[in-house]
Design a protein around this motif. Structure first.
Motif, short mmCIF file in Angstrom:
data_model
loop_
_atom_site.label_atom_id
_atom_site.label_comp_id
_atom_site.label_asym_id
_atom_site.label_seq_id
_atom_site.Cartn_x
_atom_site.Cartn_y
_atom_site.Cartn_z
N TYR A 49 -0.71 4.46 -7.42
CA TYR A 49 -0.19 3.13 -7.68
C TYR A 49 1.30 3.11 -7.41
O TYR A 49 2.04 3.96 -7.90
CB TYR A 49 -0.46 2.71 -9.14
CG TYR A 49 0.10 1.35 -9.44
CD1 TYR A 49 -0.62 0.21 -9.08
CD2 TYR A 49 1.34 1.19 -10.02
CE1 TYR A 49 -0.11 -1.05 -9.31
CE2 TYR A 49 1.86 -0.06 -10.25
CZ TYR A 49 1.13 -1.18 -9.90
OH TYR A 49 1.65 -2.43 -10.11
N VAL A 50 1.74 2.14 -6.64
CA VAL A 50 3.16 1.97 -6.36
C VAL A 50 3.44 0.48 -6.31
O VAL A 50 2.66 -0.30 -5.76
CB VAL A 50 3.57 2.68 -5.03
CG1 VAL A 50 2.80 2.14 -3.86
CG2 VAL A 50 5.06 2.58 -4.80
N ASP A 51 4.53 0.06 -6.93
CA ASP A 51 4.90 -1.35 -6.89
C ASP A 51 6.14 -1.53 -6.04
O ASP A 51 6.65 -0.56 -5.42
CB ASP A 51 5.05 -1.93 -8.29
CG ASP A 51 6.21 -1.34 -9.09
OD1 ASP A 51 7.05 -0.62 -8.53
OD2 ASP A 51 6.27 -1.62 -10.31
N SER A 78 -0.39 8.92 0.50
CA SER A 78 -1.74 8.50 0.11
C SER A 78 -2.07 7.16 0.76
O SER A 78 -1.19 6.43 1.21
CB SER A 78 -1.82 8.37 -1.41
OG SER A 78 -0.99 7.29 -1.84
N ASP A 79 -3.35 6.83 0.78
CA ASP A 79 -3.76 5.53 1.31
C ASP A 79 -3.15 4.40 0.50
O ASP A 79 -2.78 3.36 1.05
CB ASP A 79 -5.28 5.42 1.32
CG ASP A 79 -5.93 6.29 2.38
OD1 ASP A 79 -5.23 6.67 3.35
OD2 ASP A 79 -7.13 6.59 2.25
N ALA A 80 -3.04 4.58 -0.82
CA ALA A 80 -2.45 3.54 -1.67
C ALA A 80 -1.00 3.29 -1.30
O ALA A 80 -0.55 2.13 -1.22
CB ALA A 80 -2.56 3.94 -3.14
N LEU A 81 -0.25 4.34 -1.04
CA LEU A 81 1.15 4.19 -0.65
C LEU A 81 1.26 3.56 0.73
O LEU A 81 2.06 2.65 0.95
CB LEU A 81 1.88 5.53 -0.69
CG LEU A 81 3.35 5.49 -0.29
CD1 LEU A 81 4.14 4.54 -1.18
CD2 LEU A 81 3.96 6.87 -0.34
N ALA A 88 4.08 -4.72 2.01
CA ALA A 88 5.46 -5.11 1.67
C ALA A 88 6.40 -5.12 2.87
O ALA A 88 7.53 -5.57 2.76
CB ALA A 88 6.00 -4.17 0.60
N GLY A 89 5.94 -4.62 4.00
CA GLY A 89 6.77 -4.59 5.20
C GLY A 89 7.71 -3.39 5.28
O GLY A 89 8.62 -3.37 6.10
#
Length: 99
Positions: A49-51, A78-81, A88-89
């Motif tokens: 998880y990354v915001d 990771s795929d999430a990152l 987010a661009g």
């Protein structure tokens, strides 16, 4: 998060979560790594998880390294990152090829 330095190269290993609540701790760990002059590698395989705040901090690290003439590499993201950076661009700024 863990950090280590070996022969001038710095390694930062990210935890599973990189979000606004983690940014102050992350930033404090990064400051000594940025004092060096060797390459900085960020291992990101465990990120689940990354915001936006976490992404902005990674971009800031890459910019500081560029300003210092240092290499910056985001290793095994990771795929999430990858997905969060793409949405987010920030993917190009973090050296992540489009998928």
């Amino acid at each position: 998060m863990t950090t280590e330095t070996c022969a001038g190269a710095a390694l930062l290993t990210l935890p599973s979560s990189l979000r606004i609540a983690d940014v102050s701790e992350f930033r404090a760990l990064c400051e000594p790594l940025l004092a060096g002059d060797g390459p900085l590698s960020v291992e990101a395989a465990e990120v689940e998880y990354v915001d936006a705040a976490g992404l902005q901090l990674l971009v800031a690290l890459s910019r500081v390294c560029a300003a210092q003439g240092r290499a910056f590499a985001l290793g095994a993201p990771s795929d999430a990152l990858r997905s969060a950076a793409r949405i987010a661009g920030f993917a190009p700024r973090l050296g992540l090829a489009a998928r």
